[in-house]
Design a protein around this motif. Structure first.
Motif, PDB file in Angstrom:
ATOM      1  N   UNK A 113     -42.234  16.036  19.527  1.00 16.66           N
ATOM      2  CA  UNK A 113     -40.916  16.494  19.395  1.00 16.66           C
ATOM      3  C   UNK A 113     -40.785  17.908  18.835  1.00 16.66           C
ATOM      4  N   UNK A 114     -39.461  18.491  18.917  1.00 15.78           N
ATOM      5  CA  UNK A 114     -39.492  19.855  18.214  1.00 15.78           C
ATOM      6  C   UNK A 114     -38.074  19.834  18.401  1.00 15.78           C
ATOM      7  N   UNK A 115     -37.563  20.805  17.175  1.00 17.60           N
ATOM      8  CA  UNK A 115     -36.518  21.163  16.801  1.00 17.60           C
ATOM      9  C   UNK A 115     -36.274  22.480  16.343  1.00 17.60           C
ATOM     10  N   UNK A 116     -35.050  23.178  16.626  1.00 18.77           N
ATOM     11  CA  UNK A 116     -34.889  24.506  16.010  1.00 18.77           C
ATOM     12  C   UNK A 116     -34.270  24.364  14.680  1.00 18.77           C
ATOM     13  N   UNK A 137     -38.776  26.794  13.550  1.00 20.06           N
ATOM     14  CA  UNK A 137     -39.065  25.750  14.347  1.00 20.06           C
ATOM     15  C   UNK A 137     -39.631  24.516  13.495  1.00 20.06           C
ATOM     16  N   UNK A 138     -39.238  23.315  13.665  1.00 23.81           N
ATOM     17  CA  UNK A 138     -39.824  22.015  13.085  1.00 23.81           C
ATOM     18  C   UNK A 138     -40.515  21.398  14.225  1.00 23.81           C
ATOM     19  N   UNK A 139     -41.791  20.985  14.076  1.00 19.49           N
ATOM     20  CA  UNK A 139     -42.612  20.331  14.966  1.00 19.49           C
ATOM     21  C   UNK A 139     -43.005  18.897  14.557  1.00 19.49           C
ATOM     22  N   UNK A 140     -42.818  17.911  15.320  1.00 15.79           N
ATOM     23  CA  UNK A 140     -43.331  16.731  14.947  1.00 15.79           C
ATOM     24  C   UNK A 140     -44.425  16.105  15.618  1.00 15.79           C
ATOM     25  N   UNK A 141     -45.354  15.816  14.878  1.00 15.33           N
ATOM     26  CA  UNK A 141     -46.604  15.088  15.449  1.00 15.33           C
ATOM     27  C   UNK A 141     -46.673  13.546  15.039  1.00 15.33           C
TER      28      UNK A 141
END
Length: 257
Positions: free
Chosen positions: A188-191, A196-200
């Protein structure tokens, strides 16, 4: 006496011309000017650049490197070593702290893994089935901030850091590939503002990989700001950069330029 034009020094040292200009502006690499205005570097420039690159690999800040260079110019190696020792000790302490945080999270994950490996209860999930983790690691969630901030500096020095990368062509291509491969593992990712914020997935080995690559990136691109946040259920990486680095942010992390 040997002298180098900026293109010659870039070729000889493997350091991009943009970085050489940045080092000059930062007071790390003195340069003279020809009557026509071209930069000319002295014969000690190659060795000086090697020292700067070595210091950056140790995680030293530009201010610390500048101070070391001033001591080095005195020509006494013992004095340089005396100044370097506490700086390297500080980096060891910071690194050990990050390792301890990751180990604590890894131990928590191992406990959850062991619980999930046991027999599942009959029927649907419930509060005590083990699928929902309500406890946090002994040390709580593990926030890891990788930024150029040192005690006494501004809270967000990356905003004023010149956008310049110290990696050469081959190294830059390899680093870009490493980031693109890692970013591909995000689910998942969001600006966010400035980045940017990345979800792992919450995986200890993946967290260590992200932290190591982020730390390496700061060694060559101090204008990136990284925040790694680990919780029992998620691994988040926030990447921010100045507006002038929007193109690089997009190339490495897929952020909107």
């Amino acid at each position: 006496m040997t002298s180098y034009r900026i293109s010659q020094l870039a070729e000889r040292s493997g350091v991009p011309a943009t970085t050489l200009r940045f080092y000059e502006d930062a007071g790390l690499l003195p340069a003279d000017r020809t009557p026509s205005g071209y930069r000319v570097y002295g014969e000690d420039a190659v060795e000086r650049l090697a020292f700067i690159s070595s210091a950056k690999l140790l995680g030293l800040a530009l201010e610390e490197i500048r101070e070391l260079l001033e001591v080095r110019e005195e020509g006494v190696c013992a004095s340089v070593r005396t100044r370097m020792l506490p700086l390297v000790a500080d980096r060891i302490s910071e690194t050990d702290g990050r390792i301890a945080e990751l180990r604590a999270f890894s131990a928590h994950l191992a406990g959850v893994h062991a619980e999930l490996s046991g027999p599942a209860p009959a029927g649907a999930c419930g509060p005590d089935c083990g699928c929902t983790t309500t406890s946090t690691p002994a040390a709580g969630p593990v926030p890891i901030t990788l930024s150029p901030t040192r005690p006494g500096q501004a809270t967000e020095p990356w905003r004023d850091t010149p956008v310049a990368c110290t990696l050469g062509g081959a190294e830059l291509g390899e680093r870009t590939g490493q980031w693109q491969q890692l970013v591909g593992k995000a689910d998942q990712r969001e600006e966010i503002d400035d980045g940017v914020r990345l979800f792992f997935p919450a995986d200890a080995e993946l967290a260590a990989e992200v932290a190591a690559l982020a730390a390496a990136e700061q060694g060559c691109c101090a204008f990136f700001d990284f925040t790694l946040h680990l919780t029992p259920t998620a691994l988040q990486l926030e990447v921010r950069a100045p507006e002038s680095a929007a193109g690089m942010l997009a190339d490495l992390f897929g952020a909107n330029a």
